[in-house]
Design an enzyme around this catalytic site. Structure first.
Site, PDB file in Angstrom:
ATOM      1  N   ASP A  50       0.879  -1.179   0.000  1.00 25.58           N
ATOM      2  CA  ASP A  50       0.000   0.000   0.000  1.00 25.58           C
ATOM      3  C   ASP A  50       0.914   1.227   0.000  1.00 25.58           C
ATOM      4  OD1 ASP A  50      -1.625   2.106   0.665  1.00 25.58           O
ATOM      5  OD2 ASP A  50      -2.337   1.261   2.557  1.00 25.58           O
ATOM      6  N   GLN A  76      12.945   4.716   7.704  1.00 30.98           N
ATOM      7  CA  GLN A  76      14.161   4.729   6.869  1.00 30.98           C
ATOM      8  C   GLN A  76      14.292   6.017   6.060  1.00 30.98           C
ATOM      9  OE1 GLN A  76      16.090   1.865   7.312  1.00 30.98           O
ATOM     10  NE2 GLN A  76      14.422   1.505   8.757  1.00 30.98           N
ATOM     11  N   SER A 125      22.750   6.372  12.337  1.00 36.13           N
ATOM     12  CA  SER A 125      23.964   6.261  11.506  1.00 36.13           C
ATOM     13  C   SER A 125      25.246   6.265  12.339  1.00 36.13           C
ATOM     14  CB  SER A 125      24.011   7.439  10.530  1.00 36.13           C
ATOM     15  OG  SER A 125      25.277   7.527   9.925  1.00 36.13           O
ATOM     16  N   SER A 126      26.183   5.458  11.863  1.00 36.72           N
ATOM     17  CA  SER A 126      27.508   5.388  12.499  1.00 36.72           C
ATOM     18  C   SER A 126      28.220   6.733  12.455  1.00 36.72           C
ATOM     19  CB  SER A 126      28.364   4.363  11.769  1.00 36.72           C
ATOM     20  OG  SER A 126      28.555   4.766  10.424  1.00 36.72           O
ATOM     21  N   TYR A 149      25.055  16.049   8.257  1.00 37.24           N
ATOM     22  CA  TYR A 149      24.302  14.790   8.141  1.00 37.24           C
ATOM     23  C   TYR A 149      24.353  14.010   9.453  1.00 37.24           C
ATOM     24  CZ  TYR A 149      23.245   9.966   6.904  1.00 37.24           C
ATOM     25  OH  TYR A 149      22.710   8.700   6.890  1.00 37.24           O
ATOM     26  N   ASN A 178      27.875   1.968   7.169  1.00 39.03           N
ATOM     27  CA  ASN A 178      28.095   1.831   5.714  1.00 39.03           C
ATOM     28  C   ASN A 178      27.479   0.586   5.078  1.00 39.03           C
ATOM     29  OD1 ASN A 178      30.258   3.693   6.857  1.00 39.03           O
ATOM     30  ND2 ASN A 178      30.399   4.058   4.663  1.00 39.03           N
ATOM     31  N   VAL A 179      26.194   0.686   4.817  1.00 39.48           N
ATOM     32  CA  VAL A 179      25.443  -0.455   4.272  1.00 39.48           C
ATOM     33  C   VAL A 179      25.661  -0.553   2.756  1.00 39.48           C
ATOM     34  CG1 VAL A 179      23.171  -1.547   4.199  1.00 39.48           C
ATOM     35  CG2 VAL A 179      23.722   0.073   6.039  1.00 39.48           C
ATOM     36  N   ASP A 281      34.503  14.098   6.133  1.00 35.44           N
ATOM     37  CA  ASP A 281      34.784  12.653   6.195  1.00 35.44           C
ATOM     38  C   ASP A 281      35.391  12.266   7.537  1.00 35.44           C
ATOM     39  OD1 ASP A 281      34.097  11.207   3.982  1.00 35.44           O
ATOM     40  OD2 ASP A 281      36.160  10.733   3.408  1.00 35.44           O
TER      41      ASP A 281
HETATM   42  C1  UD1 Z   1      28.406   7.910   6.096  1.00 36.22           C
HETATM   43  C2  UD1 Z   1      28.162   7.022   7.308  1.00 36.22           C
HETATM   44  C3  UD1 Z   1      27.183   5.925   6.952  1.00 36.22           C
HETATM   45  C4  UD1 Z   1      25.948   6.515   6.310  1.00 36.22           C
HETATM   46  C5  UD1 Z   1      26.329   7.334   5.096  1.00 36.22           C
HETATM   47  C6  UD1 Z   1      25.095   7.996   4.468  1.00 36.22           C
HETATM   48  C7  UD1 Z   1      30.314   7.055   8.492  1.00 36.22           C
HETATM   49  C8  UD1 Z   1      31.441   6.241   8.970  1.00 36.22           C
HETATM   50  N1  UD1 Z   1      29.417   6.418   7.760  1.00 36.22           N
HETATM   51  O1  UD1 Z   1      29.076   7.138   5.168  1.00 36.22           O
HETATM   52  O2  UD1 Z   1      26.828   5.209   8.117  1.00 36.22           O
HETATM   53  O3  UD1 Z   1      25.096   5.495   5.904  1.00 36.22           O
HETATM   54  O4  UD1 Z   1      27.209   8.366   5.514  1.00 36.22           O
HETATM   55  O5  UD1 Z   1      25.426   8.632   3.281  1.00 36.22           O
HETATM   56  O6  UD1 Z   1      30.196   8.240   8.775  1.00 36.22           O
HETATM   57  N2  UD1 Z   1      34.703   7.815  -1.309  1.00 36.22           N
HETATM   58  C9  UD1 Z   1      35.651   7.762  -2.310  1.00 36.22           C
HETATM   59  N3  UD1 Z   1      35.225   7.832  -3.597  1.00 36.22           N
HETATM   60  C10 UD1 Z   1      33.904   7.959  -3.935  1.00 36.22           C
HETATM   61  C11 UD1 Z   1      32.952   7.999  -2.887  1.00 36.22           C
HETATM   62  C12 UD1 Z   1      33.384   7.930  -1.594  1.00 36.22           C
HETATM   63  O7  UD1 Z   1      36.852   7.661  -2.047  1.00 36.22           O
HETATM   64  O8  UD1 Z   1      33.603   8.015  -5.126  1.00 36.22           O
HETATM   65  C13 UD1 Z   1      35.167   7.687   0.084  1.00 36.22           C
HETATM   66  C14 UD1 Z   1      34.665   8.785   1.016  1.00 36.22           C
HETATM   67  O9  UD1 Z   1      35.481   9.915   0.979  1.00 36.22           O
HETATM   68  C15 UD1 Z   1      34.688   8.051   2.370  1.00 36.22           C
HETATM   69  C16 UD1 Z   1      34.392   6.593   1.995  1.00 36.22           C
HETATM   70  O10 UD1 Z   1      34.639   6.477   0.596  1.00 36.22           O
HETATM   71  O11 UD1 Z   1      35.948   8.132   2.945  1.00 36.22           O
HETATM   72  C17 UD1 Z   1      32.953   6.185   2.244  1.00 36.22           C
HETATM   73  O12 UD1 Z   1      32.103   7.171   1.678  1.00 36.22           O
HETATM   74  P1  UD1 Z   1      30.524   6.964   1.538  1.00 36.22           P
HETATM   75  O13 UD1 Z   1      30.235   5.684   0.891  1.00 36.22           O
HETATM   76  O14 UD1 Z   1      29.967   8.220   0.943  1.00 36.22           O
HETATM   77  O15 UD1 Z   1      30.043   6.795   3.031  1.00 36.22           O
HETATM   78  P2  UD1 Z   1      30.392   7.584   4.403  1.00 36.22           P
HETATM   79  O16 UD1 Z   1      30.403   9.038   4.188  1.00 36.22           O
HETATM   80  O17 UD1 Z   1      31.543   6.909   5.063  1.00 36.22           O
END
Ligand code: UD1
Length: 305
Positions: A50, A76, A125-126, A149, A178-179, A281
């Site tokens: 629904d 969510q 979120s972590s 965020y 990080n799901v 980050d």
């Molecule tokens: C964060 C949260 C996570 C949440 C998410 C929502 C933390 C530890 N985690 O994820 O729980 O669900 O936000 O958006 O805070 N990166 C690259 N190249 C890319 C994309 C990302 O190097 O093209 C790097 C980012 O700089 C980062 C890592 O990958 O260091 C993970 O990034 P991302 O997948 O965006 O998640 P978080 O920001 O860690």
């Protein structure tokens, strides 16, 4: 058969929950404003859901009606992404904090009317932990969010706790780490890194690693997140209501290692490009999952035996 409401049902995690609940024969109602969610995510189950197009940013009669007559709510809906919130903190605040409060007020009304609502499970979120040097991160640590965020997600958690303490609403907050998994959108600049890297490599495009690639994450597969949500509903309220649980794998891997592992699986020939570190980050993320193991997974063992 129980009745569930999923907010953000057309998103990655919301739709995964919807598929799992429908498969188990439950009644599923969902709301989404389709700002990031996609109808295709509900392919195959659309007739059994629904679906109501609704935006949590404004309180409405329709939102109250959506909360009425359900046993469980999975909240969510959110505007994800750290960098998006750095660019536009107001929108993240409106979707994630105002939206959560409006849902809570509507859920409280339903709860006070007939007491049917047994659990409201919140996607925390972590990122709330921020850049604290202590690893692994455990729930008793003081949250130190960095990005807007992370602040919005932590505020939602605090509202969950408040509505439990003040109104007795049986809320549970699950701090996802990080799901990743099927139906994660790989196409946005704000997509999670795993989906972005896989898409780029499959298209023979070069992924970019922000920073030196030595940052690490506790990547958590979607099946575990779905299980955690179901267990948060079936666990006794006196053990879990008003509490926060880390939901993660309990292992971390650097981005450089992630890239190399995906490269091998996909058969990608090139190396990654490197770009500037992303503002907001955090460096390392690793969960202590013992609380979830004790109070949620223990339950799984009991129900399986
Ligand atoms: C964060 C949260 C996570 C949440 C998410 C929502 C933390 C530890 N985690 O994820 O729980 O669900 O936000 O958006 O805070 N990166 C690259 N190249 C890319 C994309 C990302 O190097 O093209 C790097 C980012 O700089 C980062 C890592 O990958 O260091 C993970 O990034 P991302 O997948 O965006 O998640 P978080 O920001 O860690």
């Amino acid at each position: 058969m129980a009745s569930y409401l999923i907010t953000g049902i057309a998103g990655f995690i919301g739709s995964s929950l919807a598929h799992a609940l429908v498969e188990r024969g439950n009644e599923v109602r969902g709301i989404d404003n389709f700002s990031t969610g996609k109808r295709e995510n509900l392919a195959g189950i659309e007739k059994r859901v629904d679906l109501r197009e609704l935006d949590l940013k404004t309180p409405s009669v329709a939102l109250n009606a959506a909360c009425n007559g359900v046993d469980y709510i999975f909240h969510q809906a959110a505007l994800p992404s750290v960098p998006r919130s750095v660019l536009d903190p107001t929108s993240s605040n409106q979707s994630n904090i105002d939206g959560t409060l409006h849902l809570l007020v509507a859920a409280r009304e339903a709860f006070q009317r007939d007491g049917r609502l047994k659990r409201l499970v919140y996607a925390a979120s972590s990122s709330a932990y921020g850049d604290t040097p202590t690893l692994p991160k455990h729930e008793a640590m003081l949250p130190l969010p960095i990005s807007p965020y992370a602040v919005t997600k932590l505020a939602g958690e605090l509202y969950m706790q408040s509505f439990h303490r003040v109104y007795g609403l049986p809320t549970v907050a699950l701090r996802y780490f990080n799901v990743f998994g099927p139906r994660q959108d790989p196409t946005s600049q704000y997509s999670g890194v795993m989906a972005k890297f896989i898409r780029a490599m499959l298209r023979d495009e070069q992924p970019t690693i922000y920073g030196d690639g030595e940052q690490s994450r506790d990547f958590t597969c979607i099946e575990d997140v779905v299980s955690a949500n179901l267990l948060a509903c079936s666990a006794p309220a006196k053990k879990v209501a008003g509490r926060v649980f880390n939901i993660a794998c309990g292992r971390r891997i650097t981005l450089n290692q992630t890239f190399q592992a995906l490269k091998k699986i996909i058969g990608y020939a090139d190396e990654a490009a490197y770009g500037p570190e992303r503002t907001g980050d955090i460096k390392h993320s690793l969960a202590d999952i013992s609380l979830a193991q004790e109070l949620l997974a223990a339950l799984e063992k009991v129900s399986a035996s």
